[in-house]
Design a protein around this motif. Structure first.
Motif, PDB file in Angstrom:
ATOM      1  N   ASN A  70      34.525 -46.470 -10.736  1.00 29.25           N
ATOM      2  CA  ASN A  70      33.451 -47.170 -11.454  1.00 29.25           C
ATOM      3  C   ASN A  70      32.202 -46.351 -11.761  1.00 29.25           C
ATOM      4  N   ARG A  71      31.995 -45.239 -11.115  1.00 29.29           N
ATOM      5  CA  ARG A  71      30.957 -44.287 -11.541  1.00 29.29           C
ATOM      6  C   ARG A  71      31.264 -42.947 -10.911  1.00 29.29           C
ATOM      7  N   PHE A  72      30.909 -41.888 -11.621  1.00 26.27           N
ATOM      8  CA  PHE A  72      31.197 -40.557 -11.096  1.00 26.27           C
ATOM      9  C   PHE A  72      29.925 -39.963 -10.512  1.00 26.27           C
ATOM     10  N   HIS A  73      29.983 -39.686  -9.220  1.00 24.13           N
ATOM     11  CA  HIS A  73      28.860 -39.065  -8.533  1.00 24.13           C
ATOM     12  C   HIS A  73      29.436 -38.188  -7.430  1.00 24.13           C
ATOM     13  N   PRO A  74      28.940 -36.944  -7.314  1.00 23.78           N
ATOM     14  CA  PRO A  74      29.508 -36.026  -6.312  1.00 23.78           C
ATOM     15  C   PRO A  74      29.514 -36.578  -4.883  1.00 23.78           C
ATOM     16  N   GLU A  75      28.563 -37.435  -4.553  1.00 24.20           N
ATOM     17  CA  GLU A  75      28.503 -38.000  -3.200  1.00 24.20           C
ATOM     18  C   GLU A  75      29.494 -39.151  -3.010  1.00 24.20           C
ATOM     19  N   GLU A  76      30.079 -39.641  -4.099  1.00 27.46           N
ATOM     20  CA  GLU A  76      30.995 -40.779  -4.014  1.00 27.46           C
ATOM     21  C   GLU A  76      32.442 -40.397  -4.284  1.00 27.46           C
ATOM     22  N   VAL A  77      32.727 -39.121  -4.223  1.00 24.90           N
ATOM     23  CA  VAL A  77      34.106 -38.663  -4.438  1.00 24.90           C
ATOM     24  C   VAL A  77      34.967 -39.201  -3.302  1.00 24.90           C
ATOM     25  N   ILE A  78      36.112 -39.779  -3.658  1.00 22.29           N
ATOM     26  CA  ILE A  78      37.015 -40.365  -2.668  1.00 22.29           C
ATOM     27  C   ILE A  78      37.778 -39.239  -1.986  1.00 22.29           C
ATOM     28  N   ILE A  79      37.573 -39.108  -0.693  1.00 17.92           N
ATOM     29  CA  ILE A  79      38.198 -38.028   0.065  1.00 17.92           C
ATOM     30  C   ILE A  79      39.634 -38.401   0.460  1.00 17.92           C
ATOM     31  N   GLY A  80      39.806 -39.569   1.055  1.00 24.91           N
ATOM     32  CA  GLY A  80      41.133 -39.980   1.543  1.00 24.91           C
ATOM     33  C   GLY A  80      42.015 -40.463   0.426  1.00 24.91           C
ATOM     34  N   ARG A  81      43.090 -39.754   0.144  1.00 23.96           N
ATOM     35  CA  ARG A  81      44.017 -40.137  -0.921  1.00 23.96           C
ATOM     36  C   ARG A  81      44.839 -41.371  -0.541  1.00 23.96           C
TER      37      ARG A  81
END
Length: 140
Positions: free
Chosen positions: A100-111
């Motif tokens: 819903n928004r791209f921000h470096p701090e909100e990158v999803i780590i766990g696949r």
């Protein structure tokens, strides 16, 4: 003799000492449980909720790399990543994914996280992705 009471004699049938009981009509008149044959409906393992995800490259904006993905809130991020890699012909890796928004701090780590764990419970959402270009024949 004191052990005579344990041995079957001529007055008792040979198998009476082994504990077998004759079948009586007691079993036929036994009451049936009120729950007999009544089982709860099993919970469905299929997620009926629908999500229409629009998958976009975060930057640069390129409508040719945008696509729709029909899935459910229980869809894992790893599935989305696999679809993105497939769309690129397997030529990309090390993706950064946000919902819903791209921000470096909100990158999803766990696949292994699901869309639901990322705040998507149904309806529509946007999944942004970015990647680092790899050196190859096209970039040399």
């Amino acid at each position: 003799p004191p052990l005579a009471w344990q041995l079957p004699g001529p007055s008792t049938p040979p198998f009476a000492a082994m504990g077998k009981k004759g079948k009586g009509k007691k079993e036929e008149t036994q009451e049936r449980s009120q729950w007999e044959g009544k089982h709860p409906e099993p919970k469905s393992r299929v997620d009926e909720r629908k999500v229409l995800a629009t998958v976009k490259l975060a930057a640069p904006v390129c409508s040719l790399l945008e696509f729709k993905l029909e899935c459910t809130p229980s869809t894992k991020i790893s599935y989305v990543v696999d679809r993105i890699v497939d769309r690129h012909g397997g030529s990309i890796s090390d993706l950064s994914v946000c919902v819903n928004r791209f921000h470096p701090e909100e990158v999803i780590i766990g696949r292994d996280k699901t869309l639901e764990q990322c705040g998507v419970f149904g309806g529509e959402c946007i999944i942004y992705y970015d990647f680092v270009p790899r050196a190859g024949a096209l970039l040399q």
